[in-house]
Design a protein around this motif. Structure first.
Motif, PDB file in Angstrom:
ATOM      1  N   ARG A  28      -8.005  -3.635   2.882  1.00 51.28           N
ATOM      2  CA  ARG A  28      -6.925  -2.976   3.072  1.00 51.28           C
ATOM      3  C   ARG A  28      -6.229  -3.349   4.355  1.00 51.28           C
ATOM      4  O   ARG A  28      -6.968  -3.900   5.416  1.00 51.28           O
ATOM      5  CB  ARG A  28      -6.991  -1.651   2.940  1.00 51.28           C
ATOM      6  CG  ARG A  28      -7.481  -1.022   1.511  1.00 51.28           C
ATOM      7  CD  ARG A  28      -7.574   0.589   1.447  1.00 51.28           C
ATOM      8  NE  ARG A  28      -6.347   1.206   1.549  1.00 51.28           N
ATOM      9  CZ  ARG A  28      -5.443   1.398   0.737  1.00 51.28           C
ATOM     10  NH1 ARG A  28      -5.549   0.710  -0.526  1.00 51.28           N
ATOM     11  NH2 ARG A  28      -4.126   2.172   1.117  1.00 51.28           N
ATOM     12  N   ASP A  29      -5.014  -3.376   4.608  1.00 52.73           N
ATOM     13  CA  ASP A  29      -4.359  -3.468   5.911  1.00 52.73           C
ATOM     14  C   ASP A  29      -4.587  -4.960   6.470  1.00 52.73           C
ATOM     15  O   ASP A  29      -4.836  -4.905   7.582  1.00 52.73           O
ATOM     16  CB  ASP A  29      -4.906  -2.298   7.006  1.00 52.73           C
ATOM     17  CG  ASP A  29      -4.417  -1.132   6.640  1.00 52.73           C
ATOM     18  OD1 ASP A  29      -3.740  -0.843   5.922  1.00 52.73           O
ATOM     19  OD2 ASP A  29      -5.237  -0.229   6.771  1.00 52.73           O
ATOM     20  N   PRO A  80       1.951  -1.828   5.090  1.00 51.67           N
ATOM     21  CA  PRO A  80       0.677  -2.175   4.950  1.00 51.67           C
ATOM     22  C   PRO A  80       0.435  -2.958   3.372  1.00 51.67           C
ATOM     23  O   PRO A  80       1.167  -2.490   2.410  1.00 51.67           O
ATOM     24  CB  PRO A  80      -0.215  -1.081   5.238  1.00 51.67           C
ATOM     25  CG  PRO A  80       0.975   0.098   4.622  1.00 51.67           C
ATOM     26  CD  PRO A  80       2.048  -0.345   5.422  1.00 51.67           C
ATOM     27  N   GLU A 123     -11.486  -5.325  -2.384  1.00 49.12           N
ATOM     28  CA  GLU A 123     -10.324  -5.035  -1.995  1.00 49.12           C
ATOM     29  C   GLU A 123     -10.504  -4.869  -0.612  1.00 49.12           C
ATOM     30  O   GLU A 123     -11.642  -4.250   0.061  1.00 49.12           O
ATOM     31  CB  GLU A 123      -9.797  -3.713  -2.355  1.00 49.12           C
ATOM     32  CG  GLU A 123      -8.307  -3.214  -1.738  1.00 49.12           C
ATOM     33  CD  GLU A 123      -7.846  -1.977  -2.386  1.00 49.12           C
ATOM     34  OE1 GLU A 123      -6.535  -1.777  -1.893  1.00 49.12           O
ATOM     35  OE2 GLU A 123      -8.660  -0.945  -2.967  1.00 49.12           O
ATOM     36  N   SER A 128      -2.791  -4.653   1.034  1.00 52.42           N
ATOM     37  CA  SER A 128      -4.104  -4.832   0.414  1.00 52.42           C
ATOM     38  C   SER A 128      -4.261  -6.025  -0.228  1.00 52.42           C
ATOM     39  O   SER A 128      -3.309  -6.683  -0.842  1.00 52.42           O
ATOM     40  CB  SER A 128      -4.403  -3.755  -0.441  1.00 52.42           C
ATOM     41  OG  SER A 128      -4.714  -2.512   0.261  1.00 52.42           O
ATOM     42  N   GLU A 186       0.801  -1.088  -0.161  1.00 51.25           N
ATOM     43  CA  GLU A 186       0.107  -0.009   0.049  1.00 51.25           C
ATOM     44  C   GLU A 186       0.931   1.155   0.026  1.00 51.25           C
ATOM     45  O   GLU A 186       0.513   2.308  -0.244  1.00 51.25           O
ATOM     46  CB  GLU A 186      -1.065   0.155   1.333  1.00 51.25           C
ATOM     47  CG  GLU A 186      -1.985  -1.096   1.225  1.00 51.25           C
ATOM     48  CD  GLU A 186      -3.066  -0.959   2.404  1.00 51.25           C
ATOM     49  OE1 GLU A 186      -2.774  -0.052   3.220  1.00 51.25           O
ATOM     50  OE2 GLU A 186      -3.542  -1.940   2.806  1.00 51.25           O
ATOM     51  N   THR A 187       2.091   1.290   0.198  1.00 50.03           N
ATOM     52  CA  THR A 187       3.035   2.212   0.382  1.00 50.03           C
ATOM     53  C   THR A 187       4.410   2.036  -0.516  1.00 50.03           C
ATOM     54  O   THR A 187       4.298   0.980  -0.991  1.00 50.03           O
ATOM     55  CB  THR A 187       3.374   2.649   1.850  1.00 50.03           C
ATOM     56  OG1 THR A 187       4.080   1.481   2.286  1.00 50.03           O
ATOM     57  CG2 THR A 187       2.281   2.631   2.953  1.00 50.03           C
TER      58      THR A 187
END
Length: 146
Positions: free
Chosen positions: A110-111, A99, A108, A101, A12-13
């Motif tokens: 997330r985290d 993090p 989806e 997904s 995610e990052t």
């Protein structure tokens, strides 16, 4: 979430995801560092999986493609073929700092910290296609394109 094509785990990052991969309860890869990993069905093997350099699977095979997405470590691991009766589990390492997904076709979450993927043969659907341009024939042709 059900998926016909694939289940993808994506960072995610800007930091690489760190993922432990287990097959049928046994850790097979202690750490995959990279953009993520995906599990593709034969129907989904010519989509995202193929663009990530994963194998094309014949529609009638009993396999899933486990494909690394831009792997950083181990550098030379690009994936594996897994029996479709296997249970594939992913555990995110450093999930709070890195993090990830999970995406099952279009759904989806997330985290995620832990993802389990298994085949569910209790649901059936009928695939419609043009009889003059069948999907299984298109998949075979795709393997021989230069």
């Amino acid at each position: 979430s059900p998926a016909i094509n694939e289940v993808s785990l994506l960072r995610e990052t800007r930091q690489a995801a760190r993922i432990e991969i287990s097959i049928d309860g046994k850790v097979r890869l202690a750490e995959l560092a990279g953009d993520g990993v995906l599990v593709a069905t034969p129907a989904g093997s010519t989509a995202y999986n193929l663009s990530a350099r994963g194998p094309i699977l014949p529609l009638d095979c009993d396999l899933l493609a486990l494909t690394a997405l831009s792997p950083f470590r181990p550098r030379r691991w690009h994936g594996a073929l897994v029996n479709n009766r296997s249970v594939i589990e992913f555990r995110m390492l450093e999930a709070d700092r890195r993090p990830v997904s999970a995406v099952a076709d279009q759904v989806e979450v997330r985290d995620v910290h832990h993802v389990k993927v298994r085949t569910d043969n209790s649901h059936r659907f009928e695939l419609l296609f043009d009889p003059d341009y069948a999907l299984d024939e298109r998949m075979v042709m795709e393997q021989f394109l230069g």
